[in-house]
Design a protein around this motif. Structure first.
Motif, short mmCIF file in Angstrom:
data_model
loop_
_atom_site.label_atom_id
_atom_site.label_comp_id
_atom_site.label_asym_id
_atom_site.label_seq_id
_atom_site.Cartn_x
_atom_site.Cartn_y
_atom_site.Cartn_z
N LEU A 66 0.74 -1.02 0.18
CA LEU A 66 0.18 -0.12 0.00
C LEU A 66 0.83 1.13 -0.03
CD1 LEU A 66 -2.63 -1.10 2.43
CD2 LEU A 66 -3.26 -0.55 0.19
N THR A 90 -1.48 -3.62 -7.60
CA THR A 90 -3.16 -3.76 -7.46
C THR A 90 -3.54 -5.03 -7.62
OG1 THR A 90 -3.29 -1.43 -8.27
CG2 THR A 90 -5.39 -2.97 -8.14
N ARG A 93 -2.36 -7.05 -4.58
CA ARG A 93 -3.00 -6.93 -3.24
C ARG A 93 -4.59 -7.71 -3.56
NH1 ARG A 93 -1.76 -1.36 -3.81
NH2 ARG A 93 -3.98 -0.89 -4.74
N ARG A 94 -4.98 -7.76 -4.82
CA ARG A 94 -6.32 -8.14 -4.98
C ARG A 94 -6.28 -9.82 -4.87
NH1 ARG A 94 -7.68 -7.62 -10.88
NH2 ARG A 94 -6.87 -9.75 -11.21
N PHE A 104 -14.32 1.03 9.03
CA PHE A 104 -14.75 1.36 7.40
C PHE A 104 -14.00 0.36 6.28
CE2 PHE A 104 -15.57 3.60 3.51
CZ PHE A 104 -16.62 4.06 4.05
N LEU A 107 -18.33 -1.82 1.87
CA LEU A 107 -18.89 -0.58 0.90
C LEU A 107 -20.14 -1.00 1.43
CD1 LEU A 107 -17.43 -0.95 -2.70
CD2 LEU A 107 -16.97 0.42 -0.79
N ILE A 122 -14.11 -8.42 -8.51
CA ILE A 122 -13.17 -7.54 -9.27
C ILE A 122 -12.25 -8.19 -10.24
CG2 ILE A 122 -11.31 -5.60 -9.03
CD1 ILE A 122 -12.44 -4.88 -6.31
N LEU B 482 -21.05 -1.99 -8.96
CA LEU B 482 -20.73 -0.95 -8.17
C LEU B 482 -21.26 0.20 -8.59
CD1 LEU B 482 -17.00 -1.77 -7.14
CD2 LEU B 482 -18.89 -1.93 -5.61
N ARG B 749 -12.95 7.52 1.14
CA ARG B 749 -12.59 6.45 1.85
C ARG B 749 -13.15 4.90 1.28
NH1 ARG B 749 -13.09 5.95 8.11
NH2 ARG B 749 -15.12 6.87 7.89
N GLU B 750 -14.25 4.93 0.65
CA GLU B 750 -14.66 3.76 -0.26
C GLU B 750 -13.81 3.50 -1.21
OE1 GLU B 750 -19.19 4.80 0.19
OE2 GLU B 750 -18.69 3.43 -1.54
N LEU B 753 -10.61 2.00 0.23
CA LEU B 753 -11.11 0.62 0.38
C LEU B 753 -10.93 -0.29 -0.99
CD1 LEU B 753 -11.59 -1.26 2.58
CD2 LEU B 753 -14.11 -1.13 1.95
N LEU B 754 -11.49 0.23 -2.07
CA LEU B 754 -11.68 -0.29 -3.24
C LEU B 754 -10.41 -0.74 -3.83
CD1 LEU B 754 -14.84 1.03 -4.86
CD2 LEU B 754 -14.27 -1.55 -4.38
N ARG B 755 -9.69 0.55 -3.76
CA ARG B 755 -8.08 0.38 -4.09
C ARG B 755 -7.32 -0.77 -3.49
NH1 ARG B 755 -5.65 0.84 -7.83
NH2 ARG B 755 -4.08 2.71 -7.43
N ALA B 756 -7.55 -0.64 -2.37
CA ALA B 756 -6.69 -1.53 -1.30
C ALA B 756 -7.10 -2.92 -1.69
CB ALA B 756 -6.97 -1.11 0.22
N VAL B 757 -8.28 -3.31 -1.82
CA VAL B 757 -8.56 -4.93 -1.81
C VAL B 757 -8.47 -4.89 -3.58
CG1 VAL B 757 -10.10 -4.85 -0.14
CG2 VAL B 757 -11.10 -4.56 -2.32
N GLY B 758 -8.06 -3.98 -4.36
CA GLY B 758 -7.65 -4.60 -5.78
C GLY B 758 -8.28 -4.12 -6.73
N LEU B 759 -9.07 -3.06 -6.88
CA LEU B 759 -9.61 -2.52 -7.84
C LEU B 759 -8.67 -1.55 -8.62
CD1 LEU B 759 -12.48 -2.32 -8.83
CD2 LEU B 759 -12.70 -0.07 -8.03
N GLY B 760 -8.34 -1.85 -9.82
CA GLY B 760 -7.34 -0.98 -10.76
C GLY B 760 -7.88 0.40 -11.05
N ARG B 761 -6.77 1.17 -11.38
CA ARG B 761 -7.28 2.55 -11.67
C ARG B 761 -8.48 2.60 -12.79
NH1 ARG B 761 -1.82 4.52 -10.18
NH2 ARG B 761 -2.33 5.54 -8.12
N GLN B 763 -10.40 0.32 -13.75
CA GLN B 763 -11.71 -0.15 -13.28
C GLN B 763 -12.26 1.11 -12.44
OE1 GLN B 763 -10.11 -3.79 -11.26
NE2 GLN B 763 -11.52 -5.01 -12.48
N VAL B 840 -3.99 5.51 -2.27
CA VAL B 840 -4.86 4.39 -1.54
C VAL B 840 -4.89 4.98 0.14
CG1 VAL B 840 -5.02 1.88 -0.81
CG2 VAL B 840 -4.21 2.85 -3.11
N ILE B 844 -7.81 6.10 2.64
CA ILE B 844 -8.37 5.26 3.62
C ILE B 844 -8.31 6.05 5.25
CG2 ILE B 844 -7.85 3.13 5.19
CD1 ILE B 844 -6.97 2.01 2.66
#
Ligand SMILES: Nc1ncnc2c1ncn2[C@@H]1O[C@H](COP(=O)(O)OP(=O)(O)OP(=O)(O)O)[C@@H](O)[C@H]1O
Ligand SMILES: [Mg+2]
Lengths: 267, 847
Positions: A66, A90, A93-94, A104, A107, A122, B482, B749-750, B753-761, B763, B840, B844
């Protein structure tokens, strides 16, 4: 599918080598991590403790891709994170890392189940149903899957977050104060779940905590101070951790209560 | 509290800029419209006030002709030259001179084409030798003194490139004139002519060409020093008698400009309706923005409450912020409105309405700008501010207040009632017999329906987004899902964002339906009722000399030429627009479907009227109609036939002889060329064109071309309307940008979070884009449905006014939908980029 690769089982799930992270410059320069060498072995539950500002969160962020490191290398399996660009990070991480933040984590627009499968959705992958069932049963939220986060208690939300972190069967799960916002009862639920995921499902979990009781759930505790790992303890119990904390920073004379109070002040 | 207000303003610079932008846009539109309307009236007022003579004498008219009749196609009235001497003897008269003025005088450019006045008249005048009586000033060269000499205004000289000494060609209602350009002149102080061209001859030549020898169209009188114009006017009136109108300069300007205001009213009303729409749309954007601003700050405001601030203080703090934003926004909007007005001027210029003077910024406009900007902002902020003040202090501790939703019950009820009323009015308007009432019922219905739809739109948004929106996850997987959820999570906001687009597209599509229906009706009419093979008319909408008809009649193969002229008279006490045709060749040129009577006895004192006129005036075949001509003579006409509405011929038809008897000028508007049965049109065309080519103002058209020409004015009006609406759609698009940008901030923040769990730019960008697209499509669908309803209802209610066909231009509608989607994509560019650029960890960490 990202099952642990063909690398030898001896290879740690993640490791850091001379990890250094410096924030700011000149007067505002802060060395958050100071040449840290650390291994996180597979199938182990590691707790990280240390005073506020000692670099715990920074360590997790750097290990999880991160945040970038100033010097040194962070590896997930045999992948050097500094060799990856944003896109590759990315994807890593995914597919290979799970996260739980202090708050938080979910979603609000998605249901609990949708939140749990989000990283796989995703990626456009079908979750491994048997594994998913196992995770959901372990977390004990089967009857809440259709609920939205606002309809769940704080503890339930954190458990959903943990389930999400594990659902993709990642190489490693990082949890930064996952119980920081919870009462002791809900906190215990979350910790139970993390521990059983390690014991029964052979996952690798790294957790930052300020709470000696929480640390007692782990297999090993690392103590951080001023950006350095100053000690570690195998098979910890809450009492021994508390003793240790008192010992390595006698000036502050920390007790559980004092610690909790200081935490409240931070947030 | 003022300090917290101020701090908060500074702390949220970006949000501030966005809400400010909404106000700037709303105000700019209103201001732009107002400035443009003011400029328009000023230009024309200047034009009318440019009479230099203190007192003017004209032939008294039996009734006021209004603007339509001032052309040579109307009925001209003259003043005999003898009157000039009589007036000269009046005490207090310093100068007196007769003048001639007529329309239909066109300058040909070097290529032999008519100088384009864009619909404004080409005016011919006599050059006043008395400088004090002349509204014009010589700029270059000298005055015209004889038949071979002519002068033109400086604007026309510039446009054609002519210089003093050149030989130029001028078309007059009579012969074509070749003359030497001996001078150029400026009209009034600024030379503003709103596009019209001026050509001056010496008085004798002007009389020969434009009136008649010894006849003037008016007499200008100058008062001696110290003589009051009103008094002089009274004295002159006493001498000339009641057959003549005597007006002072100010009276004349007043009556002219009031005539003109009437004509301009259409444009003014149109623009003001537009400003109202802009305001409506702008209010939405502002309201939307402030609701979001306050929602985002709920925690902060609740914290203030927890720390002991009273409800009033919290409300005032938010309102204070709104006040500052409103003031700044209005000021910037004022400046931007100036730009919009300049744009409108350019736009109207391209349609031929040239406004030369500076833009007029009146105090009223400035007041309106601030009233609108500040008031709307305050009202928009008040609702969310009160809501924020009612927030319990514990909300400061909760995480999820932002998504708290209020019920939609009241909206559903209000919206449903309004929509029902609207639909009832639309149906009523469609069924109504009387076109006028029908159209106004449709208008009211449209308004009620738009308001109803606006209220209902959040209620409708949910099923729409759940059903149509379900395509998103189907096609784009999780990003689609989403996006769908984001759009659906706050239906009020989605609806408010979409409603701006809804209103814009509702109007555009309504006009499209009417335009398409009108065009189809014209086609139908021309193919159905014009029997003549060719039509001759003027490209610049001016009447032309009877020589054309005479020459065409000589061409081999031509069976008959039917001239059509226009004029005016009072019929049974009401001023009517008359069409005059040749009774003998009428049936061969135009087919009228008669409801009653026949066309046979049109000759002599016959009168044909269309159905709606007959109904409206209560005339039936055999009735006698009293006629009052413009020069005050009483005549009679007898109704001989009633026909179905026909746009080609108009509503009231008399014979050419009658029009001449009423004082109509012998100039043709249209010629219908009927060929002998055994002649192929293509064979005769070259000979016919040889004749018309000699007259640059006229063109020969076959039926298809004639139909196209009739349609082109409809198309032009539609283009103008659409251009204006495009502006409102643009505002709507900016509203979407605004909402999205705020949403992105709100969901930082959302996103983290999405980026942290792997949503690419990529996307993430797609997610924002899809949300924008689905919202704009929602607005567009609502708008298209409403617009089609309005368009259909209005066309139906105007069926007896000649819109006989009904066409819903589906391909165009599809284009609108596509445009809406594109607007969504474009609107998302900025916000999506911003979202993708978020770091990211920062995202957050944001609270
Ligand atoms: N983005 C940043 N910019 C500048 N300094 C930072 C940043 N993030 C962390 N630091 C600094 O780095 C040091 C370590 O921070 P870190 O957040 O890792 O501490 P921590 O051990 O997680 O503390 P806590 O227990 O309070 O969460 C601190 O001194 C902090 O001020
Ligand atoms: Mg931390």
């Amino acid at each position: 599918m990202t099952l642990p690769g063909p690398q030898s089982a001896a290879l740690p799930a993640a490791r850091g080598r001379t990890l250094t992270k410096v924030f700011g410059e000149g007067d505002t320069r802060v060395v958050a991590l100071d040449r840290v060498d650390v291994d996180f072995d597979r199938g182990r539950f590691t707790a990280i403790m240390g005073p506020s500002g000692s670099g715990k969160s920074t360590l997790m962020h750097c290990m999880a891709g991160l945040d970038s490191v100033t010097e040194g290398q962070a590896f997930i399996g045999d992948v050097d994170l500094s060799s990856l660009d944003d896109k590759a990070l990315t994807v890593l991480r995914r597919d290979r890392i799970g996260f739980v933040f202090q708050a938080f984590n979910l979603l609000p627009t998605l249901t609990a189940l949708e939140n749990i499968t989000l990283p796989m959705d995703i990626a456009g992958r079908k979750p491994d149903q048997a594994w998913l069932d196992q995770v959901i049963d372990t977390v004990g939220l089967r009857d809440r899957l259709a609920h939205r986060p606002t309809e769940l208690s704080g503890g339930q939300q954190q458990r959903v977050a943990c389930a999400r972190a594990l659902a993709g069967r990642p190489d490693i799960v990082f949890a930064d104060e996952p119980t920081g916002n919870l009462d002791s009862r809900s906190g215990a639920d979350v910790l139970d779940f993390l521990r059983s995921s390690v014991r029964r499902m052979d996952q690798t979990v790294v957790m930052v905590t300020h709470d000696p009781k929480a640390a007692g759930y782990a297999d090993r505790v690392l103590f951080l101070a001023d950006g350095r790992i100053v000690d570690e303890m195998a098979e910890p119990t809450a009492e021994r951790v508390l003793e240790r904390l008192k010992a390595f920073d006698p000036a502050e004379d920390r007790t559980g209560e004092a610690d909790a109070a200081s935490r409240a002040g931070v947030r | 509290m003022w300090r917290t207000t101020w701090r908060s303003l500074l702390a949220h610079k970006l949000r501030l800029a966005l809400s400010g932008l909404a106000i700037v846009l709303g105000v700019a539109f209103v201001v732009g419209t107002l400035i443009f309307t003011d400029t328009l009236s000023k230009t024309f007022n200047d034009l009318f006030e440019s009479t230099a003579a203190d007192v003017n004498v004209t032939r008294a008219a039996a009734f006021d002709q209004g603007l339509e009749g001032t052309g040579t196609g109307g009925t001209a009235t003259y003043v005999p030259a003898g009157l000039v001497d009589e007036i000269a003897d009046v005490e207090g008269v310093a100068a007196v001179e007769g003048n001639v003025q007529a329309e239909g005088v066109y300058i040909l450019d070097a290529d032999g084409e008519v100088l384009d006045t864009g619909g404004a008249p080409g005016i011919g005048i006599s050059w006043d030798t008395e400088e004090s009586l002349s509204p014009t000033t010589l700029v270059d060269g000298r005055a015209a003194t004889g038949p071979g000499e002519v002068m033109i205004d400086t604007n026309s000289a510039e446009d054609t490139g002519y210089r003093v000494g050149d030989t130029i060609t001028v078309l007059t209602p009579g012969p074509r004139v070749e003359a030497e350009l001996v001078g150029t002149f400026r009209f009034g102080d600024e030379g503003g002519l709103a596009g019209a061209s001026l050509t001056a001859f010496d008085t004798t030549t002007a009389q020969e060409l434009l009136s008649a020898p010894g006849q003037f169209t008016g007499i200008g009188v100058g008062a001696a020093d110290g003589v009051d114009p009103d008094e002089l006017a009274d004295r002159v009136a006493a001498v000339v008698g009641s057959d003549y109108d005597v007006k002072t300069a100010s009276e004349q300007a007043e009556s002219l400009s009031s005539d003109f205001s009437e004509a301009l009213q259409f444009i003014n009303i149109f623009l003001l309706v537009f400003a109202a729409i802009a305001l409506f749309v702008g209010t939405f954007i502002i309201l939307n923005t402030f609701s979001m601003l306050v929602a985002q700050r709920t925690r902060e405001l609740a914290l203030l409450r927890a720390l002991g601030a009273s409800r009033g203080q919290v409300t005032r703090s938010v309102l204070g912020e709104a006040l500052v934003v409103g003031l700044v926004g209005s000021t910037l909007g004022l400046a931007a409105g100036y730009g919009i007005a300049a744009g409108l001027r350019a736009l109207f210029g391209s349609f031929g309405l040239t406004l030369d003077g500076d833009l007029v910024l009146s105090t009223d406009t400035v007041l309106w700008a601030y009233a609108v900007g500040v008031l709307v902002t305050l009202v928009s902020a008040y609702v969310p501010a009160r809501r924020a003040a009612r927030m319990p202090p514990v909300a400061a501790m909760r995480d999820d207040v932002v998504t708290a939703q209020r019920g939609l019950r009241r909206r559903t009820v209000v919206g449903a009632v309004l929509a029902a009323v609207g639909i009832a009015a639309l149906v009523g308007g469609t069924l109504s017999d009387d076109g006028g009432t029908g159209a106004s019922l449709v208008g009211l219905g449209a308004l009620a329906l738009i308001l109803g739809a606006t209220a209902l739109s959040p209620v409708l948004a949910v099923p729409f987004l759940r059903s149509v929106g379900a395509l998103l996850p189907r096609i784009w997987g999780t990003t689609g899902r989403l996006a769908q959820e984001n759009a659906v999570r706050n239906p009020r906001r989605t609806a408010a964002t979409a409603s701006a687009l809804m209103i814009g597209l509702a109007l555009v599509s309504a006009f499209s339906v009417i335009g398409a229906s009108t065009n189809a009706s014209i086609d139908e009419l021309v193919t159905g009722s014009v029997r003549a093979e060719f039509v001759v008319s003027s490209a610049v909408q001016v009447p032309f000399s009877g020589d054309v008809a005479a020459e065409l009649a000589e061409v081999d193969g031509v069976d008959a030429i039917m001239p059509l002229r226009w004029g005016q008279a009072q019929l049974d006490g009401r001023t009517s627009f008359l069409t005059a045709v040749d009774p003998d060749s009428l049936d061969r040129s135009i087919e009228l479907s008669l409801v009653d009577g026949s066309t046979e006895r049109l000759g002599g004192n016959g009168l044909l009227v269309d159905e709606s006129t007959a109904d409206g005036r209560g005339w039936a075949v055999g009735d006698t109609v009293e006629v009052l001509t413009r020069d005050g003579r009483q005549q009679e006409l007898v109704v001989r036939g009633v026909f179905e509405s026909n746009q080609v011929i108009g509503s009231t038809v008399v014979s050419l002889d009658s029009l001449t008897a009423f004082g109509g000028v012998a100039l043709d508007r249209f010629l219908f060329v009927d060929l002998a049965d055994d002649v192929a049109p293509a064979d005769v065309r070259p000979q016919l064109e040889e004749v018309t080519d000699a007259y640059p103002v006229v063109d020969l058209k076959d039926r298809g071309e004639f139909s196209d020409e009739q349609k082109s004015s409809v198309d032009q009006l539609l283009l103008l309307i659409n251009a204006m609406l495009v502006l409102s759609v643009l505002i709507a698009a900016l509203g979407i940008v605004n909402t999205l940008a705020m949403s992105v901030i709100e969901r930082t923040r959302e996103i983290g979070l999405l980026r942290a769990v792997g949503l690419g730019r990529a996307q993430l960008r797609r997610m924002v884009r899809l949300e924008a697209v689905v919202i704009s499509i929602y607005g567009a669908v609502l708008g298209l449905v409403l617009g089609t309803l309005f368009g259909v209802a209005l066309s139906r209610s105007l069926a007896d006014q000649g819109i006989t066909e009904l066409v819903v231009p589906l391909p165009r509608m599809a284009v609108f939908l596509l445009v809406a989607a594109v607007i969504g994509v474009l609107a998302a560019v900025g916000p999506a980029r911003r979202a993708a650029r978020l770091k990211v960890l920062d995202a957050i960490a944001q609270t």
